[in-house]
Design a protein around this motif. Structure first.
Motif, mmCIF file in Angstrom:
data_model
loop_
_atom_site.group_PDB
_atom_site.id
_atom_site.type_symbol
_atom_site.label_atom_id
_atom_site.label_comp_id
_atom_site.label_asym_id
_atom_site.label_seq_id
_atom_site.Cartn_x
_atom_site.Cartn_y
_atom_site.Cartn_z
ATOM 1 N N LEU A 308 -13.486 -1.574 0.282
ATOM 2 C CA LEU A 308 -13.054 -1.154 -1.052
ATOM 3 C C LEU A 308 -11.560 -0.844 -1.055
ATOM 4 C CD1 LEU A 308 -14.035 -0.415 -3.891
ATOM 5 C CD2 LEU A 308 -14.434 1.886 -3.081
ATOM 6 N N ARG A 309 -11.122 -0.217 0.031
ATOM 7 C CA ARG A 309 -9.712 0.136 0.125
ATOM 8 C C ARG A 309 -8.857 -1.126 0.160
ATOM 9 N NH1 ARG A 309 -8.090 1.839 5.659
ATOM 10 N NH2 ARG A 309 -7.736 -0.407 5.690
ATOM 11 N N ASP A 310 -9.289 -2.091 0.982
ATOM 12 C CA ASP A 310 -8.501 -3.318 1.093
ATOM 13 C C ASP A 310 -8.451 -4.075 -0.227
ATOM 14 O OD1 ASP A 310 -8.027 -2.645 3.643
ATOM 15 O OD2 ASP A 310 -9.414 -4.086 4.557
ATOM 16 N N SER A 311 -9.610 -4.135 -0.918
ATOM 17 C CA SER A 311 -9.546 -4.901 -2.165
ATOM 18 C C SER A 311 -8.748 -4.154 -3.228
ATOM 19 C CB SER A 311 -10.928 -5.306 -2.691
ATOM 20 O OG SER A 311 -11.904 -4.454 -2.267
ATOM 21 N N THR A 312 -8.792 -2.828 -3.210
ATOM 22 C CA THR A 312 -7.994 -2.086 -4.186
ATOM 23 C C THR A 312 -6.509 -2.276 -3.909
ATOM 24 O OG1 THR A 312 -9.734 -0.448 -4.203
ATOM 25 C CG2 THR A 312 -7.692 0.147 -5.284
ATOM 26 N N LEU A 313 -6.175 -2.233 -2.631
ATOM 27 C CA LEU A 313 -4.764 -2.432 -2.295
ATOM 28 C C LEU A 313 -4.311 -3.826 -2.709
ATOM 29 C CD1 LEU A 313 -4.396 -0.766 1.223
ATOM 30 C CD2 LEU A 313 -3.469 0.009 -0.948
ATOM 31 N N SER A 314 -5.224 -4.810 -2.562
ATOM 32 C CA SER A 314 -4.814 -6.170 -2.886
ATOM 33 C C SER A 314 -4.585 -6.347 -4.382
ATOM 34 C CB SER A 314 -5.835 -7.177 -2.376
ATOM 35 O OG SER A 314 -6.982 -7.137 -3.186
ATOM 36 N N ILE A 315 -5.248 -5.507 -5.201
ATOM 37 C CA ILE A 315 -5.010 -5.592 -6.645
ATOM 38 C C ILE A 315 -3.559 -5.230 -6.965
ATOM 39 C CG2 ILE A 315 -5.630 -4.646 -8.903
ATOM 40 C CD1 ILE A 315 -8.377 -4.107 -7.866
ATOM 41 N N ARG A 316 -3.035 -4.300 -6.189
ATOM 42 C CA ARG A 316 -1.678 -3.837 -6.455
ATOM 43 C C ARG A 316 -0.611 -4.784 -5.913
ATOM 44 N NH1 ARG A 316 -0.664 1.345 -7.638
ATOM 45 N NH2 ARG A 316 1.305 1.020 -6.607
ATOM 46 N N GLU A 347 12.840 -18.286 0.122
ATOM 47 C CA GLU A 347 11.794 -18.732 1.030
ATOM 48 C C GLU A 347 10.761 -17.613 1.108
ATOM 49 O OE1 GLU A 347 11.719 -19.594 5.690
ATOM 50 O OE2 GLU A 347 13.619 -20.061 4.709
ATOM 51 N N GLY A 348 9.523 -17.974 1.179
ATOM 52 C CA GLY A 348 8.472 -16.960 1.353
ATOM 53 C C GLY A 348 8.221 -16.147 0.093
ATOM 54 N N GLY A 349 8.513 -16.727 -1.073
ATOM 55 C CA GLY A 349 8.314 -16.004 -2.327
ATOM 56 C C GLY A 349 6.871 -15.633 -2.585
ATOM 57 N N GLU A 350 5.940 -16.306 -1.886
ATOM 58 C CA GLU A 350 4.528 -16.019 -2.134
ATOM 59 C C GLU A 350 4.065 -14.761 -1.384
ATOM 60 O OE1 GLU A 350 5.744 -18.532 -0.420
ATOM 61 O OE2 GLU A 350 4.944 -18.175 1.576
ATOM 62 N N THR A 351 4.920 -14.238 -0.500
ATOM 63 C CA THR A 351 4.554 -13.032 0.248
ATOM 64 C C THR A 351 4.206 -11.901 -0.714
ATOM 65 O OG1 THR A 351 6.206 -13.743 1.822
ATOM 66 C CG2 THR A 351 5.317 -11.542 2.132
ATOM 67 N N GLU A 352 3.084 -11.246 -0.476
ATOM 68 C CA GLU A 352 2.659 -10.222 -1.429
ATOM 69 C C GLU A 352 3.053 -8.818 -0.982
ATOM 70 O OE1 GLU A 352 -1.533 -10.947 -2.142
ATOM 71 O OE2 GLU A 352 -0.902 -12.026 -3.942
ATOM 72 N N VAL A 353 3.529 -8.057 -1.956
ATOM 73 C CA VAL A 353 4.001 -6.713 -1.679
ATOM 74 C C VAL A 353 3.450 -5.770 -2.748
ATOM 75 C CG1 VAL A 353 6.040 -5.322 -1.181
ATOM 76 C CG2 VAL A 353 6.155 -7.783 -0.935
ATOM 77 N N ASP A 354 3.262 -4.523 -2.367
ATOM 78 C CA ASP A 354 2.793 -3.506 -3.308
ATOM 79 C C ASP A 354 3.720 -3.437 -4.525
ATOM 80 O OD1 ASP A 354 0.929 -0.764 -2.963
ATOM 81 O OD2 ASP A 354 2.558 -0.611 -4.404
ATOM 82 N N LYS A 355 3.102 -3.258 -5.691
ATOM 83 C CA LYS A 355 3.863 -3.258 -6.941
ATOM 84 C C LYS A 355 4.994 -2.218 -6.925
ATOM 85 C CE LYS A 355 3.401 -2.816 -11.854
ATOM 86 N NZ LYS A 355 4.562 -1.955 -11.882
ATOM 87 N N LEU A 497 9.933 -3.133 5.274
ATOM 88 C CA LEU A 497 9.279 -2.223 4.327
ATOM 89 C C LEU A 497 7.782 -2.236 4.565
ATOM 90 C CD1 LEU A 497 11.182 -3.515 1.219
ATOM 91 C CD2 LEU A 497 11.484 -1.276 2.239
ATOM 92 N N PRO A 498 7.126 -1.113 4.341
ATOM 93 C CA PRO A 498 5.672 -1.108 4.491
ATOM 94 C C PRO A 498 5.043 -1.958 3.383
ATOM 95 C CG PRO A 498 6.406 0.959 3.555
ATOM 96 C CD PRO A 498 7.634 0.189 3.908
ATOM 97 N N VAL A 499 3.928 -2.607 3.700
ATOM 98 C CA VAL A 499 3.261 -3.441 2.706
ATOM 99 C C VAL A 499 2.766 -2.583 1.543
ATOM 100 C CG1 VAL A 499 1.294 -4.949 2.289
ATOM 101 C CG2 VAL A 499 2.600 -5.168 4.387
ATOM 102 N N THR A 500 2.293 -1.404 1.878
ATOM 103 C CA THR A 500 1.815 -0.523 0.813
ATOM 104 C C THR A 500 2.347 0.878 1.021
ATOM 105 O OG1 THR A 500 -0.095 0.513 -0.190
ATOM 106 C CG2 THR A 500 -0.330 -0.186 2.083
ATOM 107 N N LEU A 501 2.454 1.587 -0.070
ATOM 108 C CA LEU A 501 2.976 2.948 0.005
ATOM 109 C C LEU A 501 1.854 3.958 -0.045
ATOM 110 C CD1 LEU A 501 5.932 2.673 -2.434
ATOM 111 C CD2 LEU A 501 5.995 2.870 0.024
ATOM 112 N N ALA A 502 0.648 3.487 -0.304
ATOM 113 C CA ALA A 502 -0.429 4.438 -0.556
ATOM 114 C C ALA A 502 -1.043 4.939 0.740
ATOM 115 C CB ALA A 502 -1.488 3.769 -1.414
#
Lengths: 644, 159
Positions: A308-316, A347-355, A497-502
């Protein structure tokens, strides 16, 4: 009270997105414009014009009308695309964006409309349009014949409440040609039951126009929920019964995406954080009771919570392309301003980062790109002399590495000059004249407040803000900045930078009876303190680790706690602002993943902490912010020295 | 007479306020119940190093991290250890415009009563050592004086 009206909010949001895309579209036209690209620009403008007037953005709509005229000519092949047009279009787009930000036809918008800048834009637009009018051979074929259209339009019952203005739609139709309007009121309830905010009417408009069907449809583009029939009745006398439903714009894949307020995501994240904490306590209890059934269940819950945590993080998570896209414009404008020919490669624009990271990143990246272009890339002459192509290149790249995102800004410019930095640092009293710092440390100085090596001030950079702002933003995001540079070859600045701040992976350390969390990302290694070091009170506060001198801080002293009497202590070596630093603690308890809670306004100003978290046993632990802790210790040390 | 009573009652009612009475060093203090979230047994606090002295620690109130405000310090009272009667009062109120949850520790929680704020008396200048800005006034309750605290100033961070 903008948020009271969801439809208006949706318009502003959509218009903002259209304007953002418009910038990219215009920049794309610079290459080899395809007819579809021109159409796309035209449609974007038309949508804003039409829906703008419907939602009370009349000034925006009026301005867009002129802009659209120009692209109408382009579309008809009467006007060719050149630099001048793109420049003008980009400026016009900015003006539209400013008008949109005013939030409707208010005084601010009127002031903007009346500004000289707006006047100049309008004149340039009309110049362009009229320059083609003279040599216009013929109007496009499709519009040549006047046709009669019968439009039957029944707004959805709640449309008025949502800010729909049928009168404006009809007024827009009236602009397209001659119209006759009638309406049916068959559904109108008795006067006593009438709710004036509910729409009961159905309009029937006959329109005699040269405009094509797509133009008429575009008028109703925002009246998605309405019942709409548009029929060509040019040849017919009594057409109503045979009216065919007009092809509607597909409802933009409504089933696939949901637009959600960011605050709702934050709420979910908060609750999830509590769930993670509760789960940690549960597994601690289960271990204590050693009931196999309970333990199995707890493991199951743990698995679910992690999922649940991983999917919630992926929403952001959003692709970083969202930030990168903005920089094409920045680079284009700056190239013109600085008179340097610079290409941007991403380059690498598809890399996903926390909002949250994305939102805060755009400003520091702009600073860095400006710096690269202003100070890094040389003039064309100098480049050719150095055997480099005349056109400079700035590349932006992103990639993920473990729990970190690495964003690099590379330029193929002159590189940093260590001696110039050194001289400047000494002049600014950031460095003592005798100091012999390593090149790497020297480069870090460009992030110091008030440091700027630009020989002359330009509007672009050299204001002495910028790079230190970059570092403070990166610090706030719990990241770090590295600089690599080679004379004559270029400079690479890398943000980690960290992928997520949460959520943060942390090292739990004990100091007396309290527990603190040090983000694992900043930890390099842990060593034991020599017994001899413990009793030393000469004032020396550094260790020698594998030939390198590493200063250390006694956390009990920094935190003003009673001096520790533990016989064996440990040092956590961390990296703060690119430098190694030891933190002396009583013990290292282990590693865990913690949910970061931000501190209240009472404690936000306390240096050295990034937030707090709740541990498995329910107690609160503070999360150490290594960089701000180091800075606090540094200023304390300075204060002590001045006092002595 | 009847019409007079009816006319004055709403006005009088609007001046009455439910307050929670608690003790600090034997004195009765009161806060409006509208901002009281819950009352708990003391929770072991986590000290925030280098924090302002009036907000020295954090506590975990059911998964939420809440700052602990030392109102003894605010009122210039000496510190005292918690005992069996001590309670944590969790408040939820706007602090500088931001809705904030915070906790205060008191020696004992007594009762809720309806104070007549119309009868609020100001404390004479020499009537107490507490900084005046934190005190709204005094109301009489049974044979006691109840000091009504001003939550706006008491919890303002920059104090």
């Amino acid at each position: 009270m903008e948020d009271v009206n969801p439809a208006l909010g949706a318009f502003v949001q959509e218009a903002r997105e259209i304007l953002e895309n418009l910038e990219t579209m215009l920049l794309d036209l610079e290459g080899q414009p395809q007819p579809e690209q021109i159409d796309a620009v035209f449609r974007a403008l038309h949508t804003i014009k039409g829906s703008g007037s419907m939602f009370g953005f009349g000034i925006l709509a009026r301005f867009t009308h002129h802009f659209e005229d120009a692209f109408d000519k382009v579309r008809d092949g009467l006007l060719s695309i050149d630099d001048r047009l793109i420049d003008l279009s980009l400026k016009a787009r900015d003006h539209m964006s400013a008008l949109l930000s005013c939030g409707g036809d208010c005084d601010e918008a009127e002031a903007l409309e009346a500004s000289t800048e707006a006047g100049r834009l309008l004149r340039s637009l009309s110049d362009i349009v009229s320059s083609t009018a003279a040599d216009a051979p013929h109007p496009p074929a499709e519009a040549s014949r006047e046709r009669r259209w019968r439009i039957r339009f029944r707004p959805e019952a709640s449309a008025l409440r949502n800010g729909m203005r049928p009168d404006l739609l009809i007024a827009e139709l009236a602009e397209m040609g001659r119209i006759t309007i009638s309406f049916t009121a068959g559904d109108l309830p008795a006067l006593s039951d009438l709710d004036p905010a509910t729409s009961h009417l159905c309009w029937i408009v006959e329109l005699l126009t040269r405009q094509p069907l797509s133009e008429i449809e575009a008028v109703f583009i925002f009246a998605d929920d309405a019942e709409l029939n548009i029929a060509d009745v040019t040849e017919q006398a009594q057409p109503a019964a045979k009216a065919a439903p007009a092809p509607r714009r597909p409802p933009e894949a409504a089933g696939e995406n949901v637009r959600v307020a960011a605050s709702k995501l934050d709420e979910i994240m908060d609750q999830l954080g509590e769930l993670v904490i509760a789960q940690a306590r549960l597994s601690q209890l289960a271990t204590a009771t050693s009931d196999p059934d309970l333990e199995t269940m707890v493991e199951e819950v743990e698995r679910l919570v992690t999922g649940l945590r991983d999917s919630t993080l992926s929403i952001r998570m959003l692709p970083i392309e969202m930030v990168f896209g903005k920089f094409r414009r920045v680079v284009r404008d700056l190239s013109a301003e600085l008179g340097k020919d610079v290409a941007l490669v991403t380059e690498g624009g598809e890399t996903e980062v926390d909002k949250t990271v994305i939102d805060r990143l755009s400003e520091p990246l702009v600073h860095m790109i400006r710096n690269s272009m202003d100070h890094g890339i040389e003039g064309a002459q100098a480049r050719l002399a150095a055997g480099k192509p005349a056109q400079g290149t700035v590349s932006l790249s992103a990639r993920q590495e473990g729990g970190e995102i690495l964003i690099s800004i590379d330029d193929d410019g002159a590189g940093l000059d260590p001696e110039a930095i050194r001289a400047k640092a000494v002049e600014r009293k950031l460095l003592s004249p005798e100091a012999q710092p390593a090149e790497e440390e020297l480069f870090q100085l460009i992030f110091a407040p008030g440091f700027s090596t630009a020989k002359q001030l330009s509007s672009v950079s050299g204001r002495g803000v910028g790079m230190d702002a970059v570092r403070s933003t990166v610090d706030a995001l719990r990241g770090s900045v590295d600089v690599q540079s080679r004379r004559g070859r270029g400079t690479r600045v890398t943000l980690r930078l960290p992928v997520t701040l949460a959520i943060v992976d942390g090292l739990l350390v004990r100091l007396g009876s309290s527990v603190f969390v040090i983000p694992l990302a900043s930890v390099e290694e842990c060593v034991e303190v020599d017994a001899a070091e413990q009793t030393r009170d000469s004032g020396r506060t550094m260790l020698c680790i594998r030939e390198h001198l590493v200063p250390f801080l006694e956390l009990d002293a920094v935190f003003a706690q009673a001096q520790s009497a533990e016989p064996r202590r440990r040092v956590v070596i961390v990296k703060a602002d690119g430098q190694r630093l030891g933190l002396v603690v009583d013990d290292i308890l282990g590693q865990n993943q913690t949910v970061i809670k931000s501190l209240s306004q009472y404690h936000r100003g306390v240096e050295g902490f990034a937030g707090a978290t709740i541990l498995g046993d329910g107690s609160v632990a503070l999360i150490i912010d290594v960089a701000s802790l180091a800075r606090r210790a540094l200023s304390q040390r300075h204060a002590q020295r001045t006092a002595a | 007479m009847t019409s007079d009573t009816i006319a004055t009652r709403p006005a009088a009612a609007s001046r009455r306020e439910m307050v929670l009475i608690f003790r600090l060093m034997g004195e009765a203090f009161a806060l409006s119940v509208s901002c009281v979230h819950e009352i708990l047994d003391p929770i072991p606090p986590t000290v925030v190093p280098n924090a302002p002295t009036f907000a020295p620690a954090l506590v975990n109130v059911r998964g939420a991290i809440v700052p602990l405000i030392d109102i003894r310090r605010r009122l210039d009272m000496p510190p005292a250890p918690a005992d069996a009667a001590s309670r944590l009062i969790v408040l939820e109120l706007p602090v500088s415009g931001v809705p904030t949850r915070l906790a205060i520790l008191c020696d004992a929680v007594e009762e809720v009563f309806e104070a007549d704020t119309a009868a609020l008396e100001t404390v004479p200048s020499l009537g107490a050592r507490w900084p005046e800005i934190y005190v709204k006034g005094v109301v009489r309750h049974t044979d006691d004086l109840v000091i009504l605290l001003d939550t706006d100033t008491l919890f303002r961070p920059d104090g």
